[in-house]
Scaffold this active site. Structure first.
Site, PDB file in Angstrom:
ATOM      1  N   HIS A 103       0.815  -1.256   0.027  1.00  0.00           N
ATOM      2  CA  HIS A 103      -0.044  -0.089   0.088  1.00  0.00           C
ATOM      3  C   HIS A 103       0.992   1.358   0.042  1.00  0.00           C
ATOM      4  CE1 HIS A 103      -3.515   2.625   1.412  1.00  0.00           C
ATOM      5  NE2 HIS A 103      -2.388   3.444   1.749  1.00  0.00           N
ATOM      6  N   GLU A 104       1.959   1.347   0.801  1.00  0.00           N
ATOM      7  CA  GLU A 104       2.613   2.258   0.876  1.00  0.00           C
ATOM      8  C   GLU A 104       3.443   2.648  -0.577  1.00  0.00           C
ATOM      9  OE1 GLU A 104       2.254   4.646   3.061  1.00  0.00           O
ATOM     10  OE2 GLU A 104       0.995   3.030   4.397  1.00  0.00           O
TER      11      GLU A 104
ATOM     12  N   GLU B 157      -6.348   6.963  -1.253  1.00  0.00           N
ATOM     13  CA  GLU B 157      -6.281   5.791  -0.387  1.00  0.00           C
ATOM     14  C   GLU B 157      -6.886   4.534  -0.912  1.00  0.00           C
ATOM     15  OE1 GLU B 157      -4.520   5.494   2.313  1.00  0.00           O
ATOM     16  OE2 GLU B 157      -3.598   7.401   2.209  1.00  0.00           O
TER      17      GLU B 157
ATOM     18  N   HIS C  30       1.658   4.372  -2.931  1.00  0.00           N
ATOM     19  CA  HIS C  30       1.549   5.762  -2.759  1.00  0.00           C
ATOM     20  C   HIS C  30       2.685   6.166  -3.420  1.00  0.00           C
ATOM     21  CE1 HIS C  30      -1.824   6.900  -0.366  1.00  0.00           C
ATOM     22  NE2 HIS C  30      -1.422   5.652   0.353  1.00  0.00           N
TER      23      HIS C  30
END
Length: 302
Positions: A143-144, A214, A147
């Site tokens: 997930h990071e 997100e 980003h």
């Protein structure tokens, strides 16, 4: 055998909402500048100063964020498992390996910072590494990295620049009342009113943009790992752990609340009324989308 690289497929609906939000922000800022120019307001110096502040924020926000968390960069020798996990994910996501940091806090969370893919840093807390299984932690780190892949820090910094200008103009007008210009000239009052409207509307649009990003990072992580259920399980664990932190750690969480925009899960659980003001989507919505994606992936591989 070489590791197969994952593709970040586009979610047409999500992409449309992101683009619409950016377009509406752009319209607001164009309207603000047209009004400023038409009013003849001398705000060039303010714009230059805010531009410098934004550059400082862009180039030094990562160091400030790490310092506020007490995070330290770790070597492969200090955190071999975390380095190996992120290196594998970077190969799958076709990303250069970022710097890796660890924050010694029991508040379970993770975040990514950096203005570009080459200057990125991903950070995990000791609390999250203790609580999650390897597959769940992998989902969080993916997930990071999503980003980083989407350049979200850069996007949000640019999106916030003109909102900051509108905020400064509004505050200047409230505190100084527009100076001592010609009372018959309503130009400053018009600029003040438009700036106030731009600030309010851009705030809500930026919160919406943050929530969309997100969702996009959740989707990217699920595609890279191939296990949406692992990320959803991690999100549930993190939320539950934050709620159950003792009062001492909750005070620490309050201190870290300014990092909420970066965290994978806010340190305070938002109520339904507060959802409109949150940088993150409601947890149940995130879980629902990951479950839908899990079904789609299972249908594809069946």
């Amino acid at each position: 055998m070489a590791t197969q690289k994952a593709v970040f497929p586009r979610d047409a609906g999500l992409q449309a909402r992101v683009l619409l939000t950016i377009f509406l922000l752009g319209l607001l800022y164009v309207a603000l500048f047209v009004v400023i120019v038409q009013a003849g307001a001398g705000l060039a110096t303010t714009v230059v100063i805010l531009g410098l502040f934004s550059l400082v924020q862009l180039f030094f926000s990562d160091k400030l964020a790490l310092a506020s968390m007490g995070a330290k960069e770790v070597t492969p020798q200090q955190a071999p498992g975390l380095h190996a996990m992120i290196e594998k994910l970077c190969i799958q996501a076709d990303l250069p390996k970022p710097k890796i940091a660890v924050a010694d806090t029991d508040v379970p969370n993770a975040f990514a910072i950096g203005r570009s893919r080459k200057s990125a840093t991903v950070c995990a807390t000791t609390g999250i590494m203790r609580r999650l299984s390897p597959s769940e932690l992998e989902g969080v780190m993916a997930h990071e990295l999503a980003h980083v892949k989407h350049r979200d820090v850069l996007v949000m910094t640019i999106a916030s620049f003109f909102a900051s200008i509108a905020a400064i103009i509004t505050q200047f007008g409230f505190f100084f009342g527009g100076g001592h210009g010609d009372d018959d000239n309503p130009s400053f009052a018009i600029v003040l009113l438009v700036s106030f409207v731009v600030y309010i509307l851009s705030f809500f649009l930026m919160m919406a943009l943050s929530r969309y990003r997100e969702f996009a990072a959740d989707r990217g992580a699920a595609i890279v790992t191939g296990r949406p259920s692992a990320l959803s399980a991690a999100l549930v664990k993190i939320s539950s752990a934050v709620e159950q932190l003792p009062s001492r750690d909750l005070r620490e969480a309050e201190r870290l609340e300014r990092m909420n925009a970066f965290f994978i899960v806010p340190v305070r659980v938002k109520s339904a009324v507060q959802a409109l003001f949150s940088t993150h989507p409601p947890m149940e919505k995130r879980i629902e989308r990951l479950q839908q994606l899990e079904s789609q992936l299972q249908g594809t591989t069946a």
